[in-house]
Each structure stands twice: as C-alpha cells, then as structure tokens.
Write a protein that holds these residues in place. Structure first.
Motif: not given
Length: 509
Positions: A415-426
């Motif tokens: 979850t940390a990796q997925q949310i981090g990926g979404a937030l970082g990309l946005a």
C-alpha cells in the motif's frame, strides 16, 4: 524493537505431508512467487505502451483513456489491506490462488473486451486480483522458506521483481503491440497465471488464525484508501484545487480517521495498530512510500522523454530501459547477501543516495542528450541504488511480525508503495507541466501542433520546454529518494538479518 512488539519464532515450513520443502521444491516455490510478483507489477506499465492502439481500436476519448491505467491502480491500492487481512484469516495460499485466478480471468476478459467500458471493468478486476494475491505472495515467503540464506534469497528475488517488472512491462508491451496486437498485452498474462496456479502446490500454507473480518474497518479503510488514491490521481489531471479532488481528500480524511478509531477499539482489527509501534517497521513503510513516489515518476518521465523528445518507437523504448532491469537485478542479489552481515540502513541508506545521484544525473538531460553517454549510465546507477534499498525495506516490513499478521504487514508495504507512486507521479507531473508552460505556454500542445505541421522552429522550442519540465521532475524524484534516506537514517536501527534455520526469532533492533 520496541518493548510493545513481540518476536515470533517461525516454525519450519512444511508441505502437505508435514515435511519441510527442500531442493528443487524451494526453487519451484521461488519461481511461482517471483512469477506472480512479476505479473502483478508488469501490468502496471505494460498497458501504457498500448494506449494509443487501444484508443484507436475502441474509439476511447482522451478523458477516458487514462482510466484504463488508473482503474487498475485504484482497485489495487484501495483493496490491499483487505487482501492482506483476508490472507491472515482464510489462508494465504488459498487467497493467493484466488487472486491469481481472478487476475488471469480478468486478463482474458480485457483481451476480449469489445469496448472501453468492459475493458475498464476488466482492469478493475485485475486490480482486485492483484490486491488479493500480492500480500499473500510476500507472506508465503515467510512460511515456505527457512530463515537465513533461503529466505533472504527469496526476498531478494521478490524485491527485484518490483523494478524489473516495470521495465519488462514497457519492453513486452512494445513488442506485443507492434508485432501482434494490443490485446496481447492482456493475453500474455494467461499462460503465466496458469503456470503460477499449477505451481502453488509447492507453497506452504501457514496455520489459519482465529478471528473475523472487521466489517466497519473494511468499509472505512477500503473506502478511505480508494478516495485518497482517486483524489491523488484526479489532482494530477485536473489540478489540486478542483472541486471533486478536494471532496475526495475530505472524504478520505474522514474515513481514514474513522478507520483508525475503529482499529483502536475493536477486538479483531483489520489493521492492528501495534504494527506501527516498532520504529523500524514504520520506517520501512515510510521509506517505501518515498521509493514508490520517485520510481513511478522515473519510468513515466523517461518514457515520455524517449518517445517524444528522442523519437523512439515503443519497442525501442522498452529495450532502452533494459539497463534498469539489469541494475535492479544485480543490486537486489547483492543486497540479499549483505543483509545477513550488515544493518539495513547501512545497505539501504547508501542505496538511496546512489539512486538520488542517478536522478540528478537525469535532471541534466537536454533534447539532444546521448543515450549511451548519458541516459544508459544514469539509468544503471539509479537501478543499482533502488535495488540495494528494496531488500532491506521488504525484510524490515515483515521481520518480527507474528505469523497471524504477516499478511496485513505485507499489504501495508504494498500500500505504501502504491500510494507513494500515485502521489509522486501526480505531484511531479504537475511540477513538470507547470515548468514547461512557464518556458513556453501550452508546451505539450505546441509540441504536437508543431509535429503535425512540421514547424521545426516551434518543435525545437517545445521540446526544450518539455525537457526542462522533465528535468525538474527528476530533481523532485531525487528529493523523494533523499527523503527516504533521511527516514532510513533516523528511524531504522535494526541489526543484520543473521538468523539461520531454527536459530531463533528475528528481531528488529
């Protein structure tokens, strides 16, 4: 480890007959888990390359095209905690099998989809299957592989798949789309999924644990994560002051606050809050969030630079990313051996620093940069750094966790990796677009217009502006890795993973 956490000695893994799996059975078990992780991660990028072909074939609007990617991320990120808890309660091998079966079926439906609605629905189902399978895959490493070298090796291979899967997805997506048809980016999962299912008999099922599913926690936690991921995704597309974006963040805040309150009071929590009492484990989760943010942005902006600025085809773009897979694989293998001798932060800290150096190297790109002299070495350096970081962070997330909670601990890492990926990309996409438009108004639109009209002067100015935007995004990604380095240095105090078979519990700190 904090005083509140309890070290648990893992029983020796046993197969259905009660004997611990050895030799080729462990090798086959590792292949099964690695193939499943590769398939799940690969699907986050393999579709990107095929988007233009999908848009043409199914007459998908620009607004809906992004949802072919985002729907998968939304379901995957939002349901990971539920998938992890289900594995703890109902059996990790069973949930792993169900997740892979659903993912494989959804891939078939996606490949056969006659319109965008059914394709997006299939992507949602793929995300659900991935959310069920991914936490159980990491948990099954703990139950199948003995502590010490076998488990560390398995963790190294599992961690390497996170980076390798993304680059393989770009390469395979380009080859399949160009050589066959876009539908094969979905059909390719079917033989892999069937092979994984056939090999699950080598995986060791841990004892099922008593308890019941926390329905109020499930509703608030899953709803809050979905609202958060959707808000982040929409914010990157429509702006951070967009009404629906702000509404999603507000809903996420309320639901997640309610979720934490419920977890602190229920007898059978979906997410036992004591998992966060250990600073090493919490530090691993926080570091993985920053790693996910920087890595997702790296793939996104590199793909844009290669295809738009340098004019690479889809297949050539995939091959151009191979140094990333090579570097990640080499570094993960080395770090899996080092974790038995060195403390996690001694491995992950320098790794994150090296990854940041790679990002700042990318930030010096120009529209005329050389692939072999600039891109390839920067790519390899970044991959080496990330590969060194993944294994100790993955081990740190599940070490010292009772067997009844390894599923949810694994889900938290994902979850940390997925949310981090979404937030970082946005966030970094917003920064990149703003920087490019400051240099040339509507830089992206000007680029496409100039390419269509063969206005070489405007095309050169637009390419320069867009590259400037990408450079600032790479600086931001490097800052993400440095933030992870700070967290690692301050929060992670664990010793080496020196435990051998039957040597006792694994402690963090």
């Amino acid at each position: 480890m904090s005083a509140d956490s309890t070290a648990v000695t893992a029983p020796a893994p046993a197969d259905a007959s009660g004997a611990a799996p050895r030799g080729r059975h462990l090798g086959l078990a590792l292949f099964v888990i690695a193939a499943a992780q590769l398939m799940v991660v690969l699907d986050g990028t393999i579709t990107n390359i095929a988007l233009p072909s999908i848009q043409t074939a199914l007459d998908v609007s620009d607004a809906d095209l992004a949802w072919i990617v985002n729907s998968y991320a939304l379901a995957f990120g939002g349901l990971l905690l539920l998938g992890g808890r289900a594995g703890d309660l109902f059996g990790r091998r069973l949930m792993f099998q169900m997740g892979i079966a659903l993912f494989t079926l959804a891939s078939l439906l996606g490949g056969l989809a006659p319109n965008e609605g059914l394709l997006i629905g299939a992507r949602v189902l793929q995300g659900v299957g991935a959310a069920v399978a991914a936490p159980s895959a990491l948990s099954l490493i703990a139950t199948t592989f003995p502590e010490g070298k076998p488990r560390n090796k398995a963790m190294g291979v599992y961690a390497a798949m996170a980076g390798i899967g993304a680059t393989v997805g770009l390469l395979l997506g380009g080859i399949l789309t160009d050589a066959l048809d876009w539908r094969w980016v979905f059909f390719v999962n079917i033989p892999i999924g069937l092979a994984v299912l056939a090999g699950t008999r080598t995986l060791v099922e841990a004892e099922r644990h008593r308890g019941r599913l926390d329905i109020p926690g499930t509703i608030t936690g899953t709803g809050g994560l979905i609202a958060l991921v959707y808000g982040i995704t929409r914010g990157g597309e429509h702006g951070w002051t967009d009404g629906l974006t702000l509404t999603c963040f507000a809903v996420a805040a309320v639901l997640l606050a309610a979720f934490l309150l419920i977890q602190s009071r229920t007898a059978h929590p979906m997410l036992p809050l004591r998992l966060f009492k250990d600073r090493n484990r919490s530090g691993s989760y926080a570091t993985m969030l920053f790693i996910g943010a920087g890595m997702m942005a790296t793939f996104y902006f590199l793909t844009l630079y290669l295809q738009l600025i340098l004019g690479y085809s889809a297949v050539r773009t995939g091959f151009a990313n191979l140094p990333f897979s090579l570097g990640m694989g080499v570094a993960a293998t080395v770090s899996a051996k080092l974790v038995t001798r060195l403390a996690p932060r001694v491995i992950a800290g320098p790794g994150l620093l090296v990854a940041a150096v790679g990002m700042f190297w990318f930030a010096t790109l120009t529209p005329h940069s050389s692939y072999f002299g600039h891109l390839m070495p920067a790519m390899f350096v970044t991959a080496l750094g990330l590969g060194m970081s993944f294994v100790p962070m993955t081990l740190g997330a599940v070490s010292g966790v009772g067997h009844q909670e390894t599923g949810i601990a694994s889900a938290l890492l994902n979850t940390a990796q997925q949310i981090g990926g979404a937030l970082g990309l946005a966030v970094l996409a917003t920064i990149s677009t703003s920087a490019a438009d400051d240099r040339l108004p509507d830089a992206a639109a000007s680029f496409y217009r100039a390419a269509a009209t063969e206005d070489h002067g405007l095309l050169a100015r637009a390419a320069d502006a867009m590259t400037h935007g990408y450079d600032l995004a790479f600086v931001g990604a490097g800052a993400m890795f440095l933030a992870g380095l700070v967290v690692t240095a301050l929060a992670i105090t664990a010793g080496s993973q020196r435990a051998a078979d039957g040597a006792g519990p694994v402690h963090l700190g």
